[in-house]
Design a protein around this motif. Structure first.
Motif, short mmCIF file in Angstrom:
data_model
loop_
_atom_site.label_atom_id
_atom_site.label_comp_id
_atom_site.label_asym_id
_atom_site.label_seq_id
_atom_site.Cartn_x
_atom_site.Cartn_y
_atom_site.Cartn_z
N SER A 110 0.98 -1.08 -0.04
CA SER A 110 -0.06 0.16 0.01
C SER A 110 1.00 1.31 0.03
N VAL A 116 -7.58 0.73 -0.70
CA VAL A 116 -6.69 -0.67 -0.51
C VAL A 116 -7.56 -1.27 0.70
N VAL A 141 -6.08 3.25 2.97
CA VAL A 141 -5.93 1.82 3.25
C VAL A 141 -6.95 1.50 4.59
#
Ligand SMILES: Nc1ncnc2c1ncn2[C@@H]1O[C@H](COP(=O)(O)OP(=O)(O)OP(=O)(O)O)[C@@H](O)[C@H]1O
Length: 438
Positions: free
Chosen positions: A229, A314, A267
């Protein structure tokens, strides 16, 4: 206590002292003490009064702690002469209290200290204007925050805006080619660190196709999901906003998503921590793992989020089997990437990464090739001992780093290390089964 004490605390005491002084009942030593006390008493009120008068002719600009403008102002302030001369300052190793301009302080031999003005009013000249930088501690919801402001004399805020604009330019130069990592603190995003961009070449960058996608990275812990990420964010010059679903409630989740900037990488960690339910009408779920966020709430924020151009989502999980299919359907998740435990190839690469010599280590080419051959031989022996798909890259890496001085010692100790890991896992398994039985 008289009513006057409510407005002027200490008034009764001081008037008693004045009466005693006027009556001449005190010896000279006590008289001196009383006069000092009176001066301090009136001095305090005079200062407060003066402060109020000054505030009346000042124009202020308050900079919120949770806003990036705070970092901009502080990045500028630490380099100013008034910061050097400040009688009260806050020392930090990084160039900034929240990590902006972080030049890997840990890797530097001399950790550079920087000082920023702290807890007071600091006067300075800026383009022929006398300005004040104020910085104080403020209690917000049981935690301490910094309240920062700049002020100028007069009724126009133009000079303050000019200064903030200069701070912004300086700050943008400072964080150029860096990736900022934001994490959530209750309902706010707070910059926690700034990293150098990690280079990565992808099919997309070669073809100039922009990212507006959702990814699911799944696999056991320590296999590199979060690291990837970071690489994606660095490659696209985007900041990372990292959110652990196990640590937020639905209200905060909504607020946090509402405060995200236009282009960023979000994320979502521990995505399996969401309370699973297929219904989106707010029905209570049955799986309840204690998470405060329901699937319906998460889907709602993600749908709003996905409409924003340039945002990249993500999601990471260690348990893909626990995820609801609605969460990872195409459109929300365009690509699912499995991260596996280290295979033979990866173990070899990690071994080489730690022990192969660079030109800096051994400048002589012949000797370097010789040393690398030894490393390759030891790597083969190491890989033969460590079964593949049993240990995460993070585990192998951390073992090798402990023995970074000697690949031979690593090889000698690897059996012992594997026994220890097996034992630790058995203990964790036992503890888990007790919890489930209980
Ligand atoms: N493929 C890899 N190559 C080199 N190092 C790796 C690799 N995968 C993981 N690591 C090491 O393991 C550390 C942890 O990796 P990371 O946090 O990305 O794992 P993760 O899969 O996100 O773990 P978790 O599921 O627990 O969050 C990294 O800092 C890195 O040092």
């Amino acid at each position: 206590m008289s009513i006057v004490d409510i407005v002027f605390p200490g008034f009764t005491g001081i008037s008693a002292v004045v009466q005693q002084l006027l009556a001449g009942n005190l010896n000279s030593y006590t008289q001196l003490l009383c006069i000092c006390g009176m001066l301090m008493f009136f001095g305090r009120y005079a200062c407060r009064f003066l402060g109020d008068v000054v505030e009346l002719v000042e124009t202020h600009c308050i900079v919120s702690y949770s806003d990036e403008a705070h970092d901009m102002l502080l990045a500028w302030a630490v380099s100013q002469p008034f910061a050097d001369k400040a009688r009260s300052s806050l020392a930090s190793v990084r160039r900034g209290r929240r990590g902006y301009g972080d030049d890997h302080p840990d890797s530097s031999e001399n950790k550079t200290l920087s000082y920023s003005p702290w807890n007071g009013a600091f006067f300075f000249w800026y383009k022929n204007h006398l300005l004040v930088f104020r910085c104080r501690e403020k209690e917000v919801r049981f935690s301490i925050e910094e309240a920062v402001s700049i002020s100028c004399f007069g009724w126009s805020s133009a000079i303050l805006k000019e200064l903030l604009s200069e701070c912004k330019d300086k700050y943008l130069k400072l964080v150029q080619n860096k990736t900022s990592v934001f994490e959530h603190r209750e309902h706010r995003w707070v910059r926690t660190s700034t990293k150098d961009i990690r280079p990565i070449r992808t099919w997309y960058s070669q073809r100039g196709i922009p990212y507006r996608r959702g990814y699911l990275l799944y696999g056991p812990p320590g296999t590199g999901k979060s690291s990837l990420s970071g690489s994606i964010a660095g490659h696209f010059h985007l900041d990372i906003y990292s959110l652990s679903l196990s640590g937020v409630c639905e209200g905060d989740l909504k607020t946090l998503f509402g405060k995200l900037p236009g282009k960023c990488v979000v994320v979502l960690e521990d995505i399996d921590a969401v309370r699973t339910t297929r219904s989106r009408d707010g029905e209570e779920d049955k799986s309840g793992k204690g998470s405060k966020v329901s699937l319906s709430a998460l889907l709602n924020v993600l749908d709003g989020f996905a409409s924003q151009e340039g945002r990249l989502l993500v999601m990471t999980t260690n348990h893909i089997e626990k995820l609801d299919s609605a969460l990872i359907r195409a459109g929300r998740v365009d690509m699912k990437i499995e991260f596996r435990l280290a295979d033979k190839d990866m173990i070899t690469q990690l071994f080489h990464l730690i022990y192969k010599q660079s030109e800096d280590d051994i400048p002589e080419k012949g000797k370097r090739i010789e040393a690398d051959k030894t490393v390759e031989r030891l790597a083969e022996a190491f890989v033969a001992k460590v079964p593949e798909l049993q240990y995460s890259p993070a585990e192998v890496m951390s073992f090798l780093v402990v023995h970074k001085q000697s690949p031979k010692v690593a090889l000698d100790n690897v059996d012992q290390w594997m026994d220890r890991i097996r034992e630790e896992r058995a203990n964790v398994k036992r503890a888990d089964s007790w919890v489930q039985e209980g």
